[in-house]
Design a protein around this motif. Structure first.
Motif, PDB file in Angstrom:
ATOM      1  N   ASN A 281       0.826  -1.208   0.000  1.00 15.31           N
ATOM      2  CA  ASN A 281       0.000   0.000   0.000  1.00 15.31           C
ATOM      3  C   ASN A 281       0.858   1.256   0.000  1.00 15.31           C
ATOM      4  N   PHE A 282       2.060   1.148   0.587  1.00 14.62           N
ATOM      5  CA  PHE A 282       2.901   2.328   0.771  1.00 14.62           C
ATOM      6  C   PHE A 282       4.221   2.257   0.015  1.00 14.62           C
ATOM      7  N   ASN A 283       4.583   1.083  -0.483  1.00 16.52           N
ATOM      8  CA  ASN A 283       5.782   0.952  -1.309  1.00 16.52           C
ATOM      9  C   ASN A 283       5.572  -0.184  -2.301  1.00 16.52           C
ATOM     10  N   LYS A 284       5.141   0.186  -3.497  1.00 10.55           N
ATOM     11  CA  LYS A 284       4.827  -0.822  -4.513  1.00 10.55           C
ATOM     12  C   LYS A 284       6.080  -1.498  -5.063  1.00 10.55           C
ATOM     13  N   ASP A 285       7.265  -0.972  -4.728  1.00  8.52           N
ATOM     14  CA  ASP A 285       8.514  -1.567  -5.198  1.00  8.52           C
ATOM     15  C   ASP A 285       9.064  -2.630  -4.243  1.00  8.52           C
ATOM     16  N   TYR A 286       8.431  -2.806  -3.087  1.00 10.96           N
ATOM     17  CA  TYR A 286       8.900  -3.775  -2.090  1.00 10.96           C
ATOM     18  C   TYR A 286       9.122  -5.144  -2.736  1.00 10.96           C
ATOM     19  N   ILE A 287      10.272  -5.768  -2.441  1.00  9.06           N
ATOM     20  CA  ILE A 287      10.625  -7.030  -3.104  1.00  9.06           C
ATOM     21  C   ILE A 287       9.712  -8.191  -2.713  1.00  9.06           C
ATOM     22  N   GLY A 288       9.029  -8.077  -1.588  1.00  8.97           N
ATOM     23  CA  GLY A 288       8.037  -9.081  -1.222  1.00  8.97           C
ATOM     24  C   GLY A 288       8.547 -10.137  -0.256  1.00  8.97           C
ATOM     25  N   ASP A 289       7.627 -10.651   0.540  1.00  5.92           N
ATOM     26  CA  ASP A 289       7.981 -11.661   1.532  1.00  5.92           C
ATOM     27  C   ASP A 289       8.509 -12.938   0.891  1.00  5.92           C
ATOM     28  N   SER A 290       7.975 -13.292  -0.285  1.00 12.10           N
ATOM     29  CA  SER A 290       8.433 -14.533  -0.930  1.00 12.10           C
ATOM     30  C   SER A 290       9.916 -14.448  -1.272  1.00 12.10           C
ATOM     31  N   SER A 291      10.368 -13.266  -1.705  1.00 17.06           N
ATOM     32  CA  SER A 291      11.795 -13.084  -2.001  1.00 17.06           C
ATOM     33  C   SER A 291      12.633 -13.218  -0.734  1.00 17.06           C
ATOM     34  N   LEU A 292      12.103 -12.713   0.368  1.00 15.14           N
ATOM     35  CA  LEU A 292      12.831 -12.804   1.638  1.00 15.14           C
ATOM     36  C   LEU A 292      12.927 -14.250   2.111  1.00 15.14           C
ATOM     37  N   LEU A 293      11.872 -15.014   1.908  1.00 17.20           N
ATOM     38  CA  LEU A 293      11.896 -16.422   2.314  1.00 17.20           C
ATOM     39  C   LEU A 293      12.859 -17.226   1.441  1.00 17.20           C
ATOM     40  N   ILE A 294      12.936 -16.879   0.158  1.00 19.44           N
ATOM     41  CA  ILE A 294      13.925 -17.520  -0.721  1.00 19.44           C
ATOM     42  C   ILE A 294      15.333 -17.168  -0.252  1.00 19.44           C
ATOM     43  N   ALA A 295      15.535 -15.896   0.112  1.00 23.31           N
ATOM     44  CA  ALA A 295      16.844 -15.456   0.610  1.00 23.31           C
ATOM     45  C   ALA A 295      17.231 -16.226   1.866  1.00 23.31           C
TER      46      ALA A 295
ATOM     47  N   GLN B  72      12.281 -12.286  10.454  1.00 26.06           N
ATOM     48  CA  GLN B  72      12.857 -11.564  11.588  1.00 26.06           C
ATOM     49  C   GLN B  72      14.320 -11.955  11.795  1.00 26.06           C
ATOM     50  N   ASN B  73      14.644 -13.219  11.565  1.00 31.11           N
ATOM     51  CA  ASN B  73      16.040 -13.661  11.672  1.00 31.11           C
ATOM     52  C   ASN B  73      16.915 -12.965  10.636  1.00 31.11           C
ATOM     53  N   LEU B  74      16.371 -12.770   9.432  1.00 27.36           N
ATOM     54  CA  LEU B  74      17.105 -12.034   8.401  1.00 27.36           C
ATOM     55  C   LEU B  74      17.365 -10.598   8.846  1.00 27.36           C
ATOM     56  N   LEU B  75      16.346  -9.960   9.385  1.00 27.85           N
ATOM     57  CA  LEU B  75      16.491  -8.580   9.861  1.00 27.85           C
ATOM     58  C   LEU B  75      17.624  -8.471  10.873  1.00 27.85           C
TER      59      LEU B  75
ATOM     60  N   ILE C 289      23.643 -11.982  -0.265  1.00 29.01           N
ATOM     61  CA  ILE C 289      22.182 -12.060  -0.165  1.00 29.01           C
ATOM     62  C   ILE C 289      21.650 -10.930   0.718  1.00 29.01           C
ATOM     63  N   LEU C 290      22.310 -10.700   1.845  1.00 25.77           N
ATOM     64  CA  LEU C 290      21.865  -9.632   2.743  1.00 25.77           C
ATOM     65  C   LEU C 290      21.949  -8.271   2.062  1.00 25.77           C
ATOM     66  N   ASP C 291      23.002  -8.071   1.281  1.00 17.34           N
ATOM     67  CA  ASP C 291      23.141  -6.809   0.552  1.00 17.34           C
ATOM     68  C   ASP C 291      22.004  -6.646  -0.456  1.00 17.34           C
ATOM     69  N   PHE C 292      21.644  -7.740  -1.113  1.00 16.82           N
ATOM     70  CA  PHE C 292      20.578  -7.695  -2.125  1.00 16.82           C
ATOM     71  C   PHE C 292      19.222  -7.365  -1.505  1.00 16.82           C
ATOM     72  N   ILE C 293      18.929  -7.951  -0.341  1.00 17.88           N
ATOM     73  CA  ILE C 293      17.588  -7.765   0.240  1.00 17.88           C
ATOM     74  C   ILE C 293      17.479  -6.518   1.109  1.00 17.88           C
ATOM     75  N   SER C 294      18.574  -5.771   1.269  1.00 17.26           N
ATOM     76  CA  SER C 294      18.523  -4.604   2.159  1.00 17.26           C
ATOM     77  C   SER C 294      18.728  -3.288   1.418  1.00 17.26           C
ATOM     78  N   GLN C 295      18.334  -3.261   0.144  1.00 19.49           N
ATOM     79  CA  GLN C 295      18.399  -2.013  -0.608  1.00 19.49           C
ATOM     80  C   GLN C 295      17.396  -1.011  -0.028  1.00 19.49           C
ATOM     81  N   ASP C 296      17.799   0.255   0.006  1.00 15.32           N
ATOM     82  CA  ASP C 296      16.969   1.282   0.641  1.00 15.32           C
ATOM     83  C   ASP C 296      15.604   1.433  -0.023  1.00 15.32           C
ATOM     84  N   GLU C 297      15.546   1.249  -1.335  1.00 16.39           N
ATOM     85  CA  GLU C 297      14.319   1.557  -2.073  1.00 16.39           C
ATOM     86  C   GLU C 297      13.249   0.479  -1.968  1.00 16.39           C
ATOM     87  N   ASP C 298      13.658  -0.789  -1.829  1.00 18.12           N
ATOM     88  CA  ASP C 298      12.654  -1.855  -1.948  1.00 18.12           C
ATOM     89  C   ASP C 298      12.891  -3.040  -1.015  1.00 18.12           C
ATOM     90  N   GLY C 299      13.826  -2.906  -0.083  1.00 18.45           N
ATOM     91  CA  GLY C 299      14.280  -4.058   0.676  1.00 18.45           C
ATOM     92  C   GLY C 299      13.434  -4.476   1.863  1.00 18.45           C
TER      93      GLY C 299
END
Length: 225
Positions: A4-18, A65-68, A32-42
């Motif tokens: 609703n607030f960031n349509k560019d968000y990579i999505g939970d499914s991408s995080l679970l794959i990571a 949460q473990n990834l965070l 992997i952590l660098d890829f999922i923690s981009q400021d714009e969509d991470g």
């Protein structure tokens, strides 16, 4: 939710794959952590589905949460996670007859509705009372949690709440201290007094000193005393 607030968000499914990739090939963890923690969509824009999806598999939330917790910027950040106030049942001497009171409980789901009802006020049920405020998003984008808080504040306002009870001082910092900024990005006046569960219990116990209650530090005047 996040989209609703960031349509560019990579999505939970991408995080679970990571999470699965890191588990199987830990040597790729940093990439992997660098890829999922981009400021714009991470991962910063993740909000829990626990309170929005019936029968949600909470093990997915644990993995995210473990990834965070693996991300250095989060490890070094001093961001307090909100918690509810474990209070004794107050000896109510100050009642709120004729008031409409809403509460925000977040992911904790520790409701103070019974206290509100015991105070003789009308409890305002918010559909957004258990939203995830995504506190770590403030490390890269302060507006994201402001949009979430804005929806909650406006829902309280539109349901004629006289004030909003939140979990603790970190929630007060967002909903009260940042309310003028929130109002600007939401494009509406809000002017909603916000107090913590601890302050509400103090009020019920009969405390009226603004300095003792901490109301003298609030940005939005608590004018009902």
């Amino acid at each position: 939710n996040s989209y609703n607030f960031n349509k560019d968000y990579i999505g939970d499914s991408s995080l679970l794959i990571a999470s699965a990739i890191i588990e199987k090939t830990p040597e790729n963890k940093e990439k992997i952590l660098d890829f999922i923690s981009q400021d714009e969509d991470g991962i910063w824009y993740h909000t829990s589905l626990e309170n929005r999806v019936v029968g949600y598999d909470n093990s997915k939330e644990v993995k995210i949460q473990n990834l965070l917790e693996m991300i250095p910027k989060i490890q070094n950040a001093k961001i307090d996670k909100a918690s509810t106030f474990a209070a004794k049942t107050p000896n109510i001497t100050q009642f709120f007859d004729g008031f409409n009171i809403a509460s925000f409980e977040g992911l904790t789901k520790e409701s103070c509705s019974s206290l509100i009802n015991d105070s003789k006020a009308s409890y305002v049920e918010l559909a957004l009372k258990n939203e995830d405020l995504a506190p770590y998003s403030s490390l890269v984008n302060k507006k994201f949690s402001h949009y979430i808080a804005g929806d909650i504040l406006l829902q309280a306002k539109d349901n004629n709440a006289d004030f909003l009870v939140v979990r603790d001082s970190s929630d007060v910092e967002l909903f009260d201290a940042q309310q003028s900024s929130i109002a600007r990005i939401m494009g509406r006046d809000i002017d909603m007094p916000v107090i913590s569960q601890k302050q509400f219990v103090q009020l019920l116990d009969g405390e009226k000193d603004e300095a003792v209650l901490g109301f003298d530090k609030h940005k939005i005047a608590v004018s009902f005393l």
